[in-house]
Design an enzyme around this catalytic site. Structure first.
Site, PDB file in Angstrom:
ATOM      1  N   GLU A 190      13.661 -13.624 -22.094  1.00  0.00           N
ATOM      2  CA  GLU A 190      12.586 -12.341 -22.081  1.00  0.00           C
ATOM      3  C   GLU A 190      13.496 -11.035 -21.883  1.00  0.00           C
ATOM      4  O   GLU A 190      12.742 -10.140 -22.340  1.00  0.00           O
ATOM      5  CB  GLU A 190      11.564 -12.882 -21.208  1.00  0.00           C
ATOM      6  CG  GLU A 190      11.531 -12.997 -19.972  1.00  0.00           C
ATOM      7  CD  GLU A 190      10.110 -13.054 -19.028  1.00  0.00           C
ATOM      8  OE1 GLU A 190       9.244 -12.629 -19.499  1.00  0.00           O
ATOM      9  OE2 GLU A 190      10.240 -13.683 -18.023  1.00  0.00           O
ATOM     10  N   CYS A 218       0.735  -1.089   0.012  1.00  0.00           N
ATOM     11  CA  CYS A 218       0.118   0.084  -0.278  1.00  0.00           C
ATOM     12  C   CYS A 218       0.962   1.277  -0.085  1.00  0.00           C
ATOM     13  O   CYS A 218       1.915   1.216   0.371  1.00  0.00           O
ATOM     14  CB  CYS A 218      -0.682  -0.105   1.183  1.00  0.00           C
ATOM     15  SG  CYS A 218      -1.726  -1.457   1.358  1.00  0.00           S
ATOM     16  N   LYS A 257       2.823  -7.351 -19.215  1.00  0.00           N
ATOM     17  CA  LYS A 257       2.699  -8.044 -17.989  1.00  0.00           C
ATOM     18  C   LYS A 257       1.607  -8.723 -17.510  1.00  0.00           C
ATOM     19  O   LYS A 257       1.757  -9.746 -16.752  1.00  0.00           O
ATOM     20  CB  LYS A 257       2.720  -6.515 -16.976  1.00  0.00           C
ATOM     21  CG  LYS A 257       2.784  -7.299 -15.478  1.00  0.00           C
ATOM     22  CD  LYS A 257       4.054  -8.300 -15.179  1.00  0.00           C
ATOM     23  CE  LYS A 257       4.187  -8.408 -13.669  1.00  0.00           C
ATOM     24  NZ  LYS A 257       5.217  -9.450 -13.550  1.00  0.00           N
ATOM     25  N   LYS A 295      13.803 -16.539 -17.858  1.00  0.00           N
ATOM     26  CA  LYS A 295      14.238 -15.088 -17.504  1.00  0.00           C
ATOM     27  C   LYS A 295      15.215 -14.472 -18.396  1.00  0.00           C
ATOM     28  O   LYS A 295      15.246 -13.394 -18.835  1.00  0.00           O
ATOM     29  CB  LYS A 295      14.861 -15.100 -16.169  1.00  0.00           C
ATOM     30  CG  LYS A 295      13.838 -15.534 -15.236  1.00  0.00           C
ATOM     31  CD  LYS A 295      13.034 -14.231 -14.477  1.00  0.00           C
ATOM     32  CE  LYS A 295      11.799 -13.893 -15.201  1.00  0.00           C
ATOM     33  NZ  LYS A 295      10.695 -15.020 -15.099  1.00  0.00           N
ATOM     34  N   ARG A 307       2.654   1.566  -8.183  1.00  0.00           N
ATOM     35  CA  ARG A 307       2.837   0.416  -7.584  1.00  0.00           C
ATOM     36  C   ARG A 307       1.562  -0.384  -7.718  1.00  0.00           C
ATOM     37  O   ARG A 307       1.695  -1.691  -7.033  1.00  0.00           O
ATOM     38  CB  ARG A 307       3.177   0.694  -6.107  1.00  0.00           C
ATOM     39  CG  ARG A 307       4.123   1.766  -6.078  1.00  0.00           C
ATOM     40  CD  ARG A 307       4.213   2.446  -4.560  1.00  0.00           C
ATOM     41  NE  ARG A 307       4.013   1.523  -3.385  1.00  0.00           N
ATOM     42  CZ  ARG A 307       4.511   1.781  -2.316  1.00  0.00           C
ATOM     43  NH1 ARG A 307       5.491   2.460  -2.213  1.00  0.00           N
ATOM     44  NH2 ARG A 307       3.893   0.935  -1.159  1.00  0.00           N
ATOM     45  N   TRP A 367      -3.663  -1.735  -1.524  1.00  0.00           N
ATOM     46  CA  TRP A 367      -3.140  -3.071  -2.390  1.00  0.00           C
ATOM     47  C   TRP A 367      -3.775  -4.168  -1.426  1.00  0.00           C
ATOM     48  O   TRP A 367      -3.202  -4.708  -0.486  1.00  0.00           O
ATOM     49  CB  TRP A 367      -1.816  -3.215  -2.634  1.00  0.00           C
ATOM     50  CG  TRP A 367      -1.441  -4.547  -3.159  1.00  0.00           C
ATOM     51  CD1 TRP A 367      -1.089  -5.787  -2.707  1.00  0.00           C
ATOM     52  CD2 TRP A 367      -1.168  -4.835  -4.512  1.00  0.00           C
ATOM     53  NE1 TRP A 367      -0.648  -6.729  -3.337  1.00  0.00           N
ATOM     54  CE2 TRP A 367      -0.584  -6.168  -4.857  1.00  0.00           C
ATOM     55  CE3 TRP A 367      -1.429  -4.315  -5.721  1.00  0.00           C
ATOM     56  CZ2 TRP A 367      -0.560  -6.755  -5.909  1.00  0.00           C
ATOM     57  CZ3 TRP A 367      -1.058  -4.991  -6.943  1.00  0.00           C
ATOM     58  CH2 TRP A 367      -0.681  -6.149  -7.036  1.00  0.00           C
ATOM     59  N   ASN A 395       0.210   0.084   6.131  1.00  0.00           N
ATOM     60  CA  ASN A 395       0.572  -1.092   5.161  1.00  0.00           C
ATOM     61  C   ASN A 395       1.507  -2.049   6.053  1.00  0.00           C
ATOM     62  O   ASN A 395       1.940  -1.869   6.990  1.00  0.00           O
ATOM     63  CB  ASN A 395       1.762  -0.240   4.490  1.00  0.00           C
ATOM     64  CG  ASN A 395       2.368  -0.907   3.330  1.00  0.00           C
ATOM     65  OD1 ASN A 395       1.714  -2.223   2.759  1.00  0.00           O
ATOM     66  ND2 ASN A 395       3.583  -0.508   2.794  1.00  0.00           N
ATOM     67  N   GLY A 396       0.861  -3.446   5.641  1.00  0.00           N
ATOM     68  CA  GLY A 396       1.485  -4.485   6.158  1.00  0.00           C
ATOM     69  C   GLY A 396       0.379  -5.683   6.576  1.00  0.00           C
ATOM     70  O   GLY A 396      -0.596  -5.430   5.962  1.00  0.00           O
ATOM     71  N   HIS A 439      20.211 -37.096 -26.040  1.00  0.00           N
ATOM     72  CA  HIS A 439      19.111 -37.560 -27.160  1.00  0.00           C
ATOM     73  C   HIS A 439      18.784 -36.566 -28.069  1.00  0.00           C
ATOM     74  O   HIS A 439      17.760 -36.516 -28.703  1.00  0.00           O
ATOM     75  CB  HIS A 439      17.663 -37.924 -26.169  1.00  0.00           C
ATOM     76  CG  HIS A 439      17.956 -38.992 -25.546  1.00  0.00           C
ATOM     77  ND1 HIS A 439      18.103 -40.377 -25.944  1.00  0.00           N
ATOM     78  CD2 HIS A 439      18.161 -39.011 -24.196  1.00  0.00           C
ATOM     79  CE1 HIS A 439      18.213 -41.010 -24.765  1.00  0.00           C
ATOM     80  NE2 HIS A 439      18.432 -40.301 -23.895  1.00  0.00           N
ATOM     81  N   GLU A 463      12.712 -21.977 -15.615  1.00  0.00           N
ATOM     82  CA  GLU A 463      12.684 -20.644 -15.234  1.00  0.00           C
ATOM     83  C   GLU A 463      13.893 -19.784 -15.584  1.00  0.00           C
ATOM     84  O   GLU A 463      13.681 -18.723 -16.100  1.00  0.00           O
ATOM     85  CB  GLU A 463      12.263 -20.564 -13.890  1.00  0.00           C
ATOM     86  CG  GLU A 463      11.932 -19.364 -13.204  1.00  0.00           C
ATOM     87  CD  GLU A 463      10.844 -18.264 -14.114  1.00  0.00           C
ATOM     88  OE1 GLU A 463      10.192 -18.882 -14.887  1.00  0.00           O
ATOM     89  OE2 GLU A 463      10.940 -16.989 -13.964  1.00  0.00           O
TER      90      GLU A 463
HETATM   91  C1  AGP Z   1       7.158 -14.002 -16.471  1.00  0.00           C
HETATM   92  O1  AGP Z   1       8.453 -13.644 -16.590  1.00  0.00           O
HETATM   93  C2  AGP Z   1       6.654 -13.725 -17.938  1.00  0.00           C
HETATM   94  N1  AGP Z   1       6.454 -12.399 -17.808  1.00  0.00           N
HETATM   95  C3  AGP Z   1       5.131 -14.792 -18.230  1.00  0.00           C
HETATM   96  O2  AGP Z   1       5.524 -15.776 -18.424  1.00  0.00           O
HETATM   97  C4  AGP Z   1       4.239 -14.590 -16.977  1.00  0.00           C
HETATM   98  O3  AGP Z   1       4.680 -15.488 -16.111  1.00  0.00           O
HETATM   99  C5  AGP Z   1       2.923 -15.461 -17.690  1.00  0.00           C
HETATM  100  O4  AGP Z   1       2.361 -14.185 -18.508  1.00  0.00           O
HETATM  101  C6  AGP Z   1       1.926 -15.687 -16.571  1.00  0.00           C
HETATM  102  O5  AGP Z   1       1.199 -14.614 -16.040  1.00  0.00           O
HETATM  103  P1  AGP Z   1       0.378 -14.665 -14.796  1.00  0.00           P
HETATM  104  O6  AGP Z   1       1.316 -15.417 -13.646  1.00  0.00           O
HETATM  105  O7  AGP Z   1      -0.044 -13.183 -14.304  1.00  0.00           O
HETATM  106  O8  AGP Z   1      -0.594 -15.717 -15.080  1.00  0.00           O
END
Ligand code: AGP
Length: 612
Positions: free
Chosen positions: A492, A2, A607, A489, A30, A77, A103-104, A508, A485
């Site tokens: 992307e 928040c 996002k 990272k 935020r 939030w 906040n918390g 393989h 993962e």
């Molecule tokens: C994560 O780094 C990516 N930006 C993307 O894969 C993201 O995780 C995916 O779009 C799922 O988003 P969500 O967790 O909001 O559902």
């Protein structure tokens, strides 16, 4: 997380409401779901609040803006209680003489609320914060500061709190524990804020409150004391950042800020879910029973991207600890493969945003076929949260960068606690083992901090290998899930082609791509498959790859076989994914810096993917 703003001045021409609204607008980045202000107007506290954007609040008061030179404001939030007018802050006591923003997380709010209701207090909201206002009213003895101190003695949890009372005009009181709070120093006026962007337009001179400290703020003075009530002398912190940098808390990018927020994000996600005696997990949000759980013969974990990778770790935890069959699928595939779903199915949707269309659609399809649904999400009352039968929230705070970091680690932590909770219900783990794992889990926030304490080696690797066009990640078991993962990272944010492979699969086919100088990030933390992973590392070394090993601190073997080693603190190997992902996040970040890409907003990406 928040947003908080407080203002106290004495020039009638400078309205507190303007300072508060402008300050809150600087915190909009935020993310929030509602906003509110309280102003001392003609010796009465006037509260104006509204769900939705700040613009809705401005519209609500534009015809009759509060008049007064002191007030407090908040952007919410949501953690406890869905976004709504009545759940928005500020919150008052029954009399309206006290008002607070927070906040918390107040961990013992339910107990306190029950006691206060018995004492005749009437609550208007579902929030933990409102308890603080009524508690202040209950303990008030005429001395505002002493009464606030008594409140702080009784509440447990994390807080940044600002109090105002119509009985004590001309002063604000604020207190801090585990959530940021600063005091901005003006001439004949002073400011309080959850972080710098809210007040940087008025002053660059601040006191940074420390944990356990309380400040009494008037227009001309700031008196800070510690938990024992002893005066604390503070150095003035001069902000040199510009406004944009201030939004990132001094970090260059939101991604780096959010990587470094992980200790707190994990601590907040753990809070309230570990029993008081520290020996087991409590899931207030679920209240399942053994019989309830035993109706499920199949669990699906369905998600996209990073959330899907967290689901792979979740599968491992639930199968290993609770001994229930779990299938993990990407949402865009799950929906179209005519999945076998019925009333004995538990469908778990994982989504940071709670708005990903593919995941939402997959969950709706499962519900239609009779499944019970559970959402793991970071956004209260998001579409996926509202659609699910049960919801578990990660309390990571807003994640702004497109690349998900703290959401991933808090999702894994939540899965670990869910698996332990299920194991306790089903009796598949002896209580000593549960208690041992809970003890290890509680150390994880500090271990993340330790892992973050030395980023230099990772910066060096990123500079050295940041211009390679291909990077491979390998691992087995949980290390393979984390490799996926790590590769995502890097892809992307740096645009390097990165591929994760089950280490045993290399021979393989993919081994054909391993040539001299190719960087291979090898995760080797899982003891049960360590020797096998070592042999895969030797395979790529034999093709002259450059291997960066990721190992547990107690590993003294790996460095003999790789070119570089990054170690993470020793813990139960089930918990190592929460730690090993951190150097991979940092590697991706610094590789992106090396290549000059748009770290927080990578090309082609959004996002929240609300299209299918
Ligand atoms: C994560 O780094 C990516 N930006 C993307 O894969 C993201 O995780 C995916 O779009 C799922 O988003 P969500 O967790 O909001 O559902």
């Amino acid at each position: 997380m928040c947003g908080i703003v407080g203002y106290i001045g004495k020039q009638k021409s400078k309205r507190a409401s303007e300072v508060l609204l402008e300050g809150l607008s600087k915190l909009e980045y935020r993310g929030y779901d509602s906003a509110g202000i309280a102003v001392l107007e003609n010796d009465k506290i006037r509260v104006e609040k509204s769900v939705g954007r700040l613009a809705a609040l401005r519209e609500k008061i534009e015809e009759n803006e509060p008049v007064g030179t002191q007030g407090i404001g908040h952007t919410r939030w949501a953690t406890h209680g869905r976004p709504s007018d009545r759940n928005s802050h500020p919150h008052t006591d029954c009399s309206g003489d006290f008002v607070v923003v927070h906040n918390g997380i107040i961990e013992n709010y339910l107990t306190l609320k029950e006691e206060l209701i018995e004492q005749g207090h009437e609550f208007k909201s579902e929030t933990d914060t409102e308890v603080v206002a009524h508690l202040l009213e209950e303990v008030y003895n005429g001395d505002f500061t002493a009464s606030v101190r008594e409140v702080l003695r009784r509440i447990e949890g994390s807080y940044a709190l600002v109090f105002m009372s119509s009985k004590h005009p001309g002063m604000l009181i604020c207190a801090k524990q585990d959530n940021p709070l600063i005091i901005g120093l003006g001439e004949g006026e002073n400011f309080i804020a959850s972080d710098i962007p809210a007040i940087i337009a008025h002053t660059r001179r601040n006191y940074i409150l420390g944990d356990g400290e309380l400040a009494v703020v008037t227009a001309d003075s700031v008196a800070i004391t510690n938990r024992a009530g002893e005066p604390v002398q503070k150095k003035v912190f001069e902000v040199s950042w510009n406004a944009e940098a201030a939004e990132k808390g001094g970090y260059e990018h939101f991604m780096l800020k959010e990587i470094h927020e992980q200790p707190k994000a994990v601590r907040d996600t753990l809070s309230q879910r570990i029993a008081k005696d520290g020996t087991c997990i409590r899931m207030e949000e679920l209240k399942w029973s053994r019989e309830y759980l035993e109706q499920f013969t199949k669990i699906y974990i369905v998600a996209c991207g990073t959330a899907y990778h967290a689901g792979l770790v979740g599968k491992y935890y639930i199968e290993k600890l609770a001994r229930v069959n779990v299938e993990v699928d990407v949402a865009s595939e799950f929906r179209y493969r005519d999945p076998i779903v019925d009333k004995h199915t538990l469908f778990i949707a994982v989504s940071q945003s709670g708005e990903t269309s593919d995941t939402l659609a997959a969950m709706k399809e499962s519900k239609r076929l009779g499944a019970t649904t559970l959402a793991l999400t970071n956004v209260v009352a998001s579409s996926i949260a509202r659609e699910a039968d049960n919801v578990l929230y990660t309390w990571a705070g807003p994640e702004i960068a497109v690349a998900s970091t703290k959401a991933y680690t808090t999702q894994i932590v939540l899965f670990f606690m869910l698996a332990l909770y299920m194991a306790e219900l089903k009796g598949t783990l002896p209580s000593e083992r549960v208690a041992e794992l809970v003890r290890e889990l509680k150390n994880v926030p500090a271990q993340i901090s330790e892992t973050l304490s030395d980023v230099e080696p990772i910066k060096t690797f990123a500079k050295q290998y940041g211009f390679n066009e291909d990077v491979f990640y390998i691992g087995r078991g949980l290390d393979y899930s984390v490799s996926l993962e790590g590769a995502l990272k890097l892809k992307e944010v740096s645009y390097i082609h990165a591929e994760a492979y089950a280490a045993g699969e290399l021979k393989h086919g993919t081994l054909a791509l391993i040539t001299e100088g190719i960087p291979v990030i090898a995760l080797a933390t899982q003891k049960t498959v360590y020797e096998k992973t070592l042999s895969n590392i030797k395979e790529v070394k034999a093709r002259d790859a450059v291997v960066i090993g990721i190992a547990s601190a107690d590993d003294e073997e790996l460095e003999k076989y790789v070119d570089h080693v990054m170690k993470v603190p020793e813990t139960d190997e089930l918990l190592l994914p929460i730690l090993t992902v951190v150097p991979l996040q940092l590697l991706a970040y610094y590789a992106a810096i090396t290549r000059g890409t748009d770290v927080d907003k990578p090309r082609n990406l959004a996002k929240s993917v609300t299209v299918e």
